[in-house]
Scaffold this motif. Structure first.
Motif, PDB file in Angstrom:
ATOM      1  N   LEU A   7       0.818  -1.217   0.000  1.00  0.00           N
ATOM      2  CA  LEU A   7       0.000   0.000   0.000  1.00  0.00           C
ATOM      3  C   LEU A   7       0.851   1.265   0.000  1.00  0.00           C
ATOM      4  O   LEU A   7       0.532   2.245  -0.673  1.00  0.00           O
ATOM      5  N   VAL A   8       1.943   1.218   0.770  1.00  0.00           N
ATOM      6  CA  VAL A   8       2.763   2.428   0.921  1.00  0.00           C
ATOM      7  C   VAL A   8       4.113   2.293   0.222  1.00  0.00           C
ATOM      8  O   VAL A   8       5.051   3.024   0.522  1.00  0.00           O
ATOM      9  N   ALA A   9       4.176   1.356  -0.721  1.00  0.00           N
ATOM     10  CA  ALA A   9       5.378   1.169  -1.545  1.00  0.00           C
ATOM     11  C   ALA A   9       6.638   0.994  -0.706  1.00  0.00           C
ATOM     12  O   ALA A   9       7.684   1.591  -0.979  1.00  0.00           O
ATOM     13  N   ASN A  38       7.833   3.098   5.797  1.00  0.00           N
ATOM     14  CA  ASN A  38       7.882   2.612   7.179  1.00  0.00           C
ATOM     15  C   ASN A  38       6.536   2.862   7.857  1.00  0.00           C
ATOM     16  O   ASN A  38       6.348   3.843   8.572  1.00  0.00           O
ATOM     17  N   HIS A  39       5.596   1.959   7.645  1.00  0.00           N
ATOM     18  CA  HIS A  39       4.231   2.154   8.128  1.00  0.00           C
ATOM     19  C   HIS A  39       4.049   1.818   9.598  1.00  0.00           C
ATOM     20  O   HIS A  39       3.053   2.213  10.211  1.00  0.00           O
ATOM     21  N   GLN A  40       4.972   1.060  10.195  1.00  0.00           N
ATOM     22  CA  GLN A  40       4.928   0.703  11.618  1.00  0.00           C
ATOM     23  C   GLN A  40       3.638  -0.009  12.008  1.00  0.00           C
ATOM     24  O   GLN A  40       3.205   0.038  13.146  1.00  0.00           O
ATOM     25  N   GLY A  41       3.009  -0.654  11.030  1.00  0.00           N
ATOM     26  CA  GLY A  41       1.833  -1.463  11.321  1.00  0.00           C
ATOM     27  C   GLY A  41       0.500  -0.767  11.199  1.00  0.00           C
ATOM     28  O   GLY A  41      -0.547  -1.366  11.459  1.00  0.00           O
ATOM     29  N   LEU A  42       0.493   0.515  10.795  1.00  0.00           N
ATOM     30  CA  LEU A  42      -0.765   1.261  10.680  1.00  0.00           C
ATOM     31  C   LEU A  42      -0.791   2.084   9.393  1.00  0.00           C
ATOM     32  O   LEU A  42       0.131   2.861   9.136  1.00  0.00           O
ATOM     33  N   VAL A  43      -1.846   1.903   8.598  1.00  0.00           N
ATOM     34  CA  VAL A  43      -2.030   2.678   7.374  1.00  0.00           C
ATOM     35  C   VAL A  43      -3.480   3.145   7.305  1.00  0.00           C
ATOM     36  O   VAL A  43      -4.407   2.344   7.503  1.00  0.00           O
ATOM     37  N   LEU A  44      -3.683   4.432   7.059  1.00  0.00           N
ATOM     38  CA  LEU A  44      -5.022   4.970   6.843  1.00  0.00           C
ATOM     39  C   LEU A  44      -5.165   5.351   5.382  1.00  0.00           C
ATOM     40  O   LEU A  44      -4.323   6.083   4.841  1.00  0.00           O
ATOM     41  N   ALA A  45      -6.195   4.859   4.746  1.00  0.00           N
ATOM     42  CA  ALA A  45      -6.527   5.309   3.400  1.00  0.00           C
ATOM     43  C   ALA A  45      -7.419   6.528   3.558  1.00  0.00           C
ATOM     44  O   ALA A  45      -8.525   6.431   4.116  1.00  0.00           O
ATOM     45  N   VAL A  46      -6.933   7.676   3.139  1.00  0.00           N
ATOM     46  CA  VAL A  46      -7.647   8.928   3.388  1.00  0.00           C
ATOM     47  C   VAL A  46      -8.164   9.510   2.082  1.00  0.00           C
ATOM     48  O   VAL A  46      -7.595   9.309   1.012  1.00  0.00           O
ATOM     49  N   SER A  47      -9.254  10.249   2.191  1.00  0.00           N
ATOM     50  CA  SER A  47      -9.880  10.790   0.993  1.00  0.00           C
ATOM     51  C   SER A  47      -9.281  12.110   0.567  1.00  0.00           C
ATOM     52  O   SER A  47      -9.359  12.476  -0.595  1.00  0.00           O
ATOM     53  N   SER A  48      -8.674  12.853   1.507  1.00  0.00           N
ATOM     54  CA  SER A  48      -8.159  14.165   1.103  1.00  0.00           C
ATOM     55  C   SER A  48      -7.274  14.784   2.162  1.00  0.00           C
ATOM     56  O   SER A  48      -7.367  14.480   3.350  1.00  0.00           O
ATOM     57  N   PHE A  49      -6.384  15.672   1.675  1.00  0.00           N
ATOM     58  CA  PHE A  49      -5.735  16.661   2.529  1.00  0.00           C
ATOM     59  C   PHE A  49      -6.263  17.996   2.039  1.00  0.00           C
ATOM     60  O   PHE A  49      -6.182  18.295   0.853  1.00  0.00           O
ATOM     61  N   ALA A  71       6.324  21.938  -6.968  1.00  0.00           N
ATOM     62  CA  ALA A  71       6.531  21.859  -5.511  1.00  0.00           C
ATOM     63  C   ALA A  71       5.782  20.659  -4.971  1.00  0.00           C
ATOM     64  O   ALA A  71       4.781  20.224  -5.544  1.00  0.00           O
ATOM     65  N   SER A  72       6.275  20.133  -3.868  1.00  0.00           N
ATOM     66  CA  SER A  72       5.565  19.041  -3.208  1.00  0.00           C
ATOM     67  C   SER A  72       4.250  19.548  -2.644  1.00  0.00           C
ATOM     68  O   SER A  72       4.167  20.647  -2.090  1.00  0.00           O
ATOM     69  N   GLY A  73       3.218  18.745  -2.790  1.00  0.00           N
ATOM     70  CA  GLY A  73       1.953  19.027  -2.130  1.00  0.00           C
ATOM     71  C   GLY A  73       1.872  18.234  -0.835  1.00  0.00           C
ATOM     72  O   GLY A  73       2.868  17.693  -0.355  1.00  0.00           O
ATOM     73  N   LEU A  74       0.677  18.159  -0.266  1.00  0.00           N
ATOM     74  CA  LEU A  74       0.480  17.436   0.983  1.00  0.00           C
ATOM     75  C   LEU A  74       0.225  15.965   0.664  1.00  0.00           C
ATOM     76  O   LEU A  74      -0.867  15.593   0.248  1.00  0.00           O
ATOM     77  N   THR A  75       1.235  15.149   0.865  1.00  0.00           N
ATOM     78  CA  THR A  75       1.166  13.728   0.550  1.00  0.00           C
ATOM     79  C   THR A  75       1.355  12.906   1.816  1.00  0.00           C
ATOM     80  O   THR A  75       1.623  13.440   2.899  1.00  0.00           O
ATOM     81  N   SER A  76       1.255  11.591   1.662  1.00  0.00           N
ATOM     82  CA  SER A  76       1.444  10.716   2.811  1.00  0.00           C
ATOM     83  C   SER A  76       2.854  10.823   3.381  1.00  0.00           C
ATOM     84  O   SER A  76       3.059  10.741   4.595  1.00  0.00           O
ATOM     85  N   ILE A  77       3.855  11.020   2.505  1.00  0.00           N
ATOM     86  CA  ILE A  77       5.235  11.168   2.984  1.00  0.00           C
ATOM     87  C   ILE A  77       5.369  12.443   3.811  1.00  0.00           C
ATOM     88  O   ILE A  77       6.006  12.457   4.864  1.00  0.00           O
ATOM     89  N   VAL A  78       4.740  13.515   3.339  1.00  0.00           N
ATOM     90  CA  VAL A  78       4.746  14.770   4.085  1.00  0.00           C
ATOM     91  C   VAL A  78       4.078  14.568   5.440  1.00  0.00           C
ATOM     92  O   VAL A  78       4.605  14.990   6.482  1.00  0.00           O
ATOM     93  N   ALA A  79       2.926  13.912   5.438  1.00  0.00           N
ATOM     94  CA  ALA A  79       2.195  13.694   6.685  1.00  0.00           C
ATOM     95  C   ALA A  79       3.024  12.887   7.674  1.00  0.00           C
ATOM     96  O   ALA A  79       3.095  13.219   8.860  1.00  0.00           O
ATOM     97  N   LYS A  80       3.657  11.832   7.194  1.00  0.00           N
ATOM     98  CA  LYS A  80       4.461  10.986   8.086  1.00  0.00           C
ATOM     99  C   LYS A  80       5.657  11.747   8.635  1.00  0.00           C
ATOM    100  O   LYS A  80       5.947  11.692   9.827  1.00  0.00           O
TER     101      LYS A  80
END
Length: 251
Positions: free
Chosen positions: A66-68, A71-82, A137-146
């Motif tokens: 899911l996260v290619a 380092n998910h540490q055992g938890l992944v949320l599929a989110v609809s938006s930032f 420019a980078s937007g708000l992505t899962s990598i940014v959030a982590k």
């Protein structure tokens, strides 16, 4: 206008923080690794229950996919938006509150890890909002959030079409514009009080020439070592703590 990125939030700190602070409508699925520590699993289930979310227990290799391999540490949320904040509404709100905000403008920060690190420093130092461009420019992505370790949920980020035009608008509204540059005033002399915008340039190219012309003052970080450049996230952190020292000096 609100812009949206469909993505994932993963990692324990970022995932739990997102579950705590965000509306259930923003979370599509909660994936938890089989056999994860019981106390952590209980936290996830309790937060999910409050928001009436179903937790799906899955093997580690599914989370890896899911996260290619992140380092998910055992938890992944599929989110609809930032969601991105509307800058005009933010500025109106600050004016209505009689506030003298500190805004951070990022000129084409392309590395999501840098953006996440900057969000973390911004939250720590009380930045009122961050402005980024829509292109290059980078937007708000899962990598940014982590990388932000949850700060993405607390610091408003506005995405605009043109940084030059935005600085002109901000000047009309009484903001002073400061930018980082190799040739400028020593940052330790910077007075960051009042309605202030700090502009941080691209990781390699710095502030673009047209945007640099809009600066009221440029600031530099003196370096006495052999390497004459700093990572954008590190440089921003140093500048933000000078801002904090300027606005909240020791008594």
């Amino acid at each position: 206008m609100t812009s949206i990125n469909k993505d994932f939030v993963f990692g324990r700190h970022a995932g739990l923080d997102f579950l705590k602070t965000q509306d259930a409508s923003k979370i599509n699925k909660v994936f938890l690794q089989h056999g994860i520590q019981e106390d952590f699993a209980n936290q996830v289930y309790a937060l999910a229950k409050k928001k009436r979310l179903v937790v799906q227990s899955v093997p580690k290799n599914k989370l890896d996919r899911l996260v290619a391999g992140g380092n998910h540490q055992g938890l992944v949320l599929a989110v609809s938006s930032f969601e991105y904040a509307d800058l005009d509404k933010l500025l109106d709100k600050f004016d209505a509150e009689g506030k003298e905000p500190f805004l951070l403008m990022l000129d084409s920060i392309e590395d999501p890890h840098n953006l996440g690190s900057i969000l973390r420093s911004a939250d720590a130092t009380g930045v009122d909002a961050i402005i980024i461009p829509k292109r290059h420019a980078s937007g708000l992505t899962s990598i940014v959030a982590k990388t932000s370790t949850g700060a993405i949920d607390y610091v408003p980020v506005s995405r605009v079409n043109n940084l030059v035009q935005t600085t002109k608008t901000l000047k009309k509204r009484g903001y002073w514009i400061f930018g980082t540059d190799m040739k400028g005033t020593d940052y330790r002399e910077w007075n960051a009080n009042g309605k202030t915008v700090l502009v941080i340039g691209n990781e390699g190219k710095g502030i673009s020439p047209l945007l640099k012309k809009q600066m009221d003052q440029t600031l530099t970080l003196p370096m006495v070592g052999h390497v004459q450049s700093l990572n954008a996230g590190v440089a921003t952190g140093i500048m933000l703590y000078q801002m904090l020292n300027s606005r909240h000096p020791l008594k």
